[in-house]
Design an enzyme around this catalytic site. Structure first.
Site, PDB file in Angstrom:
ATOM      1  N   LYS A  82      -9.076  -0.462 -38.221  1.00 28.23           N
ATOM      2  CA  LYS A  82      -8.571  -1.612 -38.965  1.00 28.23           C
ATOM      3  C   LYS A  82      -8.838  -1.413 -40.450  1.00 28.23           C
ATOM      4  CE  LYS A  82      -9.450  -5.131 -35.383  1.00 28.23           C
ATOM      5  NZ  LYS A  82      -8.087  -5.641 -35.199  1.00 28.23           N
TER       6      LYS A  82
ATOM      7  N   ARG B 247      -7.032  -5.832 -24.112  1.00 30.96           N
ATOM      8  CA  ARG B 247      -6.250  -5.832 -22.874  1.00 30.96           C
ATOM      9  C   ARG B 247      -6.741  -4.747 -21.906  1.00 30.96           C
ATOM     10  NH1 ARG B 247      -0.865  -4.850 -26.252  1.00 30.96           N
ATOM     11  NH2 ARG B 247      -2.171  -6.025 -27.705  1.00 30.96           N
TER      12      ARG B 247
HETATM   13  N1  BES Z   1      -9.430  -8.465 -31.692  1.00 28.61           N
HETATM   14  C1  BES Z   1      -8.129  -8.143 -32.134  1.00 28.61           C
HETATM   15  C2  BES Z   1      -7.242  -9.375 -32.308  1.00 28.61           C
HETATM   16  C3  BES Z   1      -7.632 -10.301 -33.424  1.00 28.61           C
HETATM   17  C4  BES Z   1      -7.190 -10.057 -34.708  1.00 28.61           C
HETATM   18  C5  BES Z   1      -8.377 -11.425 -33.173  1.00 28.61           C
HETATM   19  C6  BES Z   1      -7.536 -10.922 -35.731  1.00 28.61           C
HETATM   20  C7  BES Z   1      -8.720 -12.287 -34.188  1.00 28.61           C
HETATM   21  C8  BES Z   1      -8.288 -12.045 -35.463  1.00 28.61           C
HETATM   22  C9  BES Z   1      -7.453  -7.223 -31.120  1.00 28.61           C
HETATM   23  O1  BES Z   1      -8.281  -6.337 -30.460  1.00 28.61           O
HETATM   24  C10 BES Z   1      -6.479  -6.392 -31.885  1.00 28.61           C
HETATM   25  O2  BES Z   1      -6.903  -5.614 -32.675  1.00 28.61           O
HETATM   26  N2  BES Z   1      -5.203  -6.584 -31.611  1.00 28.61           N
HETATM   27  C11 BES Z   1      -4.181  -5.862 -32.277  1.00 28.61           C
HETATM   28  C12 BES Z   1      -3.177  -5.406 -31.256  1.00 28.61           C
HETATM   29  C13 BES Z   1      -2.186  -4.431 -31.800  1.00 28.61           C
HETATM   30  C14 BES Z   1      -2.842  -3.113 -32.102  1.00 28.61           C
HETATM   31  C15 BES Z   1      -1.089  -4.242 -30.783  1.00 28.61           C
HETATM   32  C16 BES Z   1      -3.545  -6.796 -33.289  1.00 28.61           C
HETATM   33  O3  BES Z   1      -3.376  -7.980 -32.976  1.00 28.61           O
HETATM   34  O4  BES Z   1      -3.242  -6.353 -34.386  1.00 28.61           O
HETATM   35 MN    MN Z   2      -8.569  -4.547 -31.548  1.00 23.23          MN
END
Ligand code: BES
Ligand code: MN
Ligand code: ZN
Length: 513
Positions: free
Chosen positions: A293, A367
């Site tokens: 990230k 997931r």
């Molecule tokens: N934990 C994150 C989702 C999240 C993001 C929760 C911001 C709270 C605030 C999750 O694991 C994630 O990174 N999801 C990705 C999925 C994507 C790579 C398909 C996302 O939402 O960007």
């Molecule tokens: Mn994630």
């Protein structure tokens, strides 16, 4: 960690003058005539009508006006009016927020003996609500006030006073003794639910260095066994023995091994079925892994176990409130880190269910671990399953911060979860699951890929979970937008919200069908 506290909780009827508190909170609506709250006006030497006439207190949402009681026949020392806004849409949700405003104000002023008067602003005093509505309002008040006891600043070493109410009274003017009796029980339940929400908030608030997978599992195990639940913490060897390649894969980049927390609530003589399965995402910190990230806002990812914390909190409430059915909680716990051991984009992992997954994005880790946990919950006999997870930023794009995404099938089960959520104040909104979306998860090399591209990101994540949720009723709550409050509100401080705890707990009391 919060210790069980002694607080005297009571429900009072009768006259306000006989309440023996430091502050008596009274909701007052916008442009409400002072006459129905007339004895308050008189008891404060007319301060109420004066403040309303001058505009000092307008009854606008969450306004606070505190004034001394001058009538020596009153036992309480101050009256605190809480602005209740317009009379439209008044109900438990609004009253819960007003009570939270009251609790936070009391906390701020170190007031430890408080009463809150249940009333419908702007309703003619003759308008009596049905008993069930009175009881629901009393419970909402208890939840709101106790919600304010959460301490977010537990690592401050100075200027940090722990506050806890010593005495808290819900006043229900003019109700009969049967209502009062029912309301007392509802208030007790409200206190338990709020305490368990606060426990979940405490866990979600912990920094990533303080709550790594083993610490999370151990602390949660301690909390739930203290609440009388059965608990097992499965280690990496046991996780591997069950073939949970997805959970193992996500954990690989971290120095800490994964854990699978399994919590069991077994009441005496439960019906069989149903067995409620509650599954919560327990990523103690989500860097994204090798699909790392960006650093902006990354600190927020310490709460990527808020779903798991909600399951822990809900099970504590289920046990303390003695739900009638069996419940099993499953929390897959891992830290998502990049390292020389980490899984790579393109890696293929094998799930416990046997399905293979091509991991195209290591940041779609929630997931993956939930897939193995959902399979496990079914394998352990869960007939009705709900999972809860800070799963996708896409859900926040779709619904914002006010509402969690609700997915599920069959429709009847999704509707049942929605009805329970609505009754608790946890806001949810239904999202679709059409098979067409499954196309987006087709992999060239394995059974599934773990991401479906930009469109419908919250839905494809849910579709992925559905592939592992088995045939029985399953629902999924995406709390990415709702688990953490980014901006302080009058009734909700910045930080973890405890969303989902009440819904999951109340489900164990609902007719599951
Ligand atoms: N934990 C994150 C989702 C999240 C993001 C929760 C911001 C709270 C605030 C999750 O694991 C994630 O990174 N999801 C990705 C999925 C994507 C790579 C398909 C996302 O939402 O960007
Ligand atoms: Mn994630
Ligand atoms: Zn995550």
């Amino acid at each position: 960690m919060q210790t069980p506290m002694s607080i005297e909780v009571a429900v009072a009827d009768g006259r306000l003058s006989s309440l023996d508190s430091d502050w008596v909170f009274i909701p007052v609506g916008e442009r409400e005539p002072t006459e129905p709250i007339g004895d308050v006006d008189a008891a404060t030497g007319g301060e109420l009508s004066r403040a309303m006439a001058s505009g000092e207190f307008e009854g606008k949402d969450y306004q606070l006006f505190v004034t001394p009681v001058t009538n020596s026949e009153w036992r309480s020392r101050r009256v605190a009016l809480v602005g209740a806004g317009s009379a439209a849409d008044f109900g438990p949700d609004r009253l819960r927020r007003l009570a939270a405003v009251a609790g936070l104000a009391a906390r701020d002023r170190k007031v430890t003996r408080l009463a809150f008067v249940s009333r419908q602003p702007s309703a003619p005093s003759s308008a009596r609500l049905p008993r069930s509505a009175q009881v629901a309002l009393a419970q909402a008040i208890a939840e709101g006030v106790m919600f304010a006891t959460f301490d977010a600043a537990s690592y401050k070493t100075e200027d940090h006073d722990l506050w806890h109410p010593q005495q808290f009274v819900v006043s229900l003017p003019g109700v009969d003794s049967e209502t009062r009796h029912e309301a007392s029980e509802a208030v007790r339940q409200g206190v338990v639910l709020a305490e368990c929400m606060n426990l979940a908030r405490e866990l979600a608030n912990e920094p990533g260095n303080r709550l790594r997978p083993r610490a999370f599992a151990d602390r949660a195990a301690h909390l739930v066994s203290r609440a009388g639940l059965g608990v097992e913490v499965l280690d990496e060897g046991q996780i591997a023995a069950m073939g949970m390649g997805l959970l193992l894969g996500v954990a690989r980049g971290s120095e800490e091994p994964p854990r699978l927390l399994v919590i069991r609530y077994d009441p005496q003589n439960p019906p069989s079925p149903p067995v409620l399965g509650l599954v919560g995402k327990g990523v103690t910190f989500d860097t994204g892994g090798l699909s790392i990230k960006s650093s902006e806002g990354l600190e927020r990812m310490k709460d990527d176990m808020a779903g798991g914390a909600a399951v822990v909190g809900a099970l504590c409430a289920i046990s303390r409130l003695r739900a009638p059915i069996r419940v099993i909680g499953v929390v897959p716990i891992a830290e998502n880190m990049p390292s020389g051991h980490a899984i790579r984009p393109g890696d293929v992992l094998k799930s416990a269910s046997g399905k293979t997954v091509e991991v195209l994005d290591t940041d779609a880790e929630g997931r993956l671990i939930l897939a193995d946990a959902l399979w496990y919950a079914r394998q352990q006999g869960a007939t009705h399953v709900v999972d809860i997870a800070t799963l996708t930023a896409a859900c926040t794009i779709a619904l914002g911060q006010a509402v969690s995404g609700l997915f599920g099938r069959p429709q009847k089960w999704a509707d049942a979860v929605r009805a329970v959520a609505d009754s608790t104040g946890d806001r949810v909104w239904p999202m679709p699951l059409f098979d067409d979306y499954l196309e987006l998860l087709r992999s060239d090399i394995a059974d599934l890929k773990n991401v479906g591209g930009k469109p419908a990101g919250a839905i494809t994540a849910a579709m992925f979970l559905a592939e592992f949720a088995g045939d029985g009723p399953w629902a999924h709550l995406d709390i990415a937008g709702t688990a953490w409050n980014e901006e302080a509100k009058e009734y909700l401080p910045k930080g973890p919200t405890g969303v989902g705890v009440k819904t999951l707990a109340r489900l164990a009391f609902a007719a599951l069908g």
